[in-house]
Design a protein around this motif. Structure first.
Motif, short mmCIF file in Angstrom:
data_model
loop_
_atom_site.label_atom_id
_atom_site.label_comp_id
_atom_site.label_asym_id
_atom_site.label_seq_id
_atom_site.Cartn_x
_atom_site.Cartn_y
_atom_site.Cartn_z
N THR A 25 11.43 42.45 29.33
CA THR A 25 10.63 43.28 30.23
C THR A 25 11.08 43.11 31.68
N LEU A 26 11.48 41.90 32.03
CA LEU A 26 11.99 41.64 33.38
C LEU A 26 13.40 42.21 33.56
N GLY A 27 14.05 42.61 32.48
CA GLY A 27 15.39 43.19 32.57
C GLY A 27 16.50 42.17 32.41
N LEU A 28 16.19 41.03 31.79
CA LEU A 28 17.18 39.97 31.59
C LEU A 28 17.56 39.91 30.12
N LYS A 29 18.87 39.98 29.85
CA LYS A 29 19.34 40.02 28.47
C LYS A 29 20.16 38.79 28.09
N ARG A 30 20.80 38.16 29.06
CA ARG A 30 21.66 37.01 28.75
C ARG A 30 21.67 36.05 29.93
N ILE A 31 22.18 34.87 29.70
CA ILE A 31 22.27 33.86 30.75
C ILE A 31 23.14 34.41 31.88
N GLY A 32 22.67 34.26 33.10
CA GLY A 32 23.41 34.73 34.26
C GLY A 32 22.95 36.10 34.75
N ASP A 33 22.18 36.82 33.95
CA ASP A 33 21.67 38.13 34.39
C ASP A 33 20.67 37.94 35.53
N THR A 34 20.68 38.88 36.47
CA THR A 34 19.79 38.83 37.62
C THR A 34 19.07 40.16 37.75
N ALA A 35 17.79 40.09 38.08
CA ALA A 35 16.99 41.29 38.31
C ALA A 35 16.21 41.09 39.61
N VAL A 36 16.11 42.16 40.40
CA VAL A 36 15.33 42.12 41.64
C VAL A 36 14.09 42.97 41.41
N LYS A 37 12.93 42.33 41.56
CA LYS A 37 11.66 42.99 41.29
C LYS A 37 10.75 42.88 42.51
N GLU A 38 9.79 43.81 42.62
CA GLU A 38 8.79 43.74 43.67
C GLU A 38 7.90 42.52 43.44
N ASP A 39 7.45 41.90 44.51
CA ASP A 39 6.59 40.73 44.41
C ASP A 39 5.15 41.19 44.20
N ARG A 40 4.77 41.33 42.92
CA ARG A 40 3.42 41.76 42.55
C ARG A 40 2.82 40.73 41.61
N PRO A 41 1.51 40.71 41.47
CA PRO A 41 0.88 39.74 40.57
C PRO A 41 1.37 39.83 39.12
N GLU A 42 1.67 41.04 38.66
CA GLU A 42 2.14 41.20 37.28
C GLU A 42 3.49 40.52 37.08
N ILE A 43 4.38 40.70 38.04
CA ILE A 43 5.70 40.10 37.97
C ILE A 43 5.59 38.58 38.08
N ARG A 44 4.73 38.11 38.99
CA ARG A 44 4.53 36.66 39.14
C ARG A 44 4.04 36.05 37.83
N GLY A 45 3.17 36.74 37.12
CA GLY A 45 2.67 36.25 35.83
C GLY A 45 3.78 36.17 34.80
#
Length: 60
Positions: A25-45
């Protein structure tokens, strides 16, 4: 608004289904993958759920 840079650093092998799905859901599939997300309570959880598998940095 601040953003979070989330990077996967450990494998999901042997992990619980909920943790694997949270990484997807965060957009990470393998080691080393990076995703930039908005700082929201849902993402923090989500990050808290997989905190042992990822590193988190705040970016502007």
């Amino acid at each position: 608004m601040a953003r979070l840079k989330v990077t996967q650093v450990k494998s999901t092998i042997g992990g619980k289904f909920k943790q694997r799905e949270t990484l997807r859901t965060l957009g990470l599939k393998r080691i080393g993958d990076t995703a930039v997300k908005e700082d929201r309570p849902e993402i923090r959880g989500m990050v808290k759920t997989v905190s042992h598998l990822v590193t988190v940095e705040e970016v502007e």
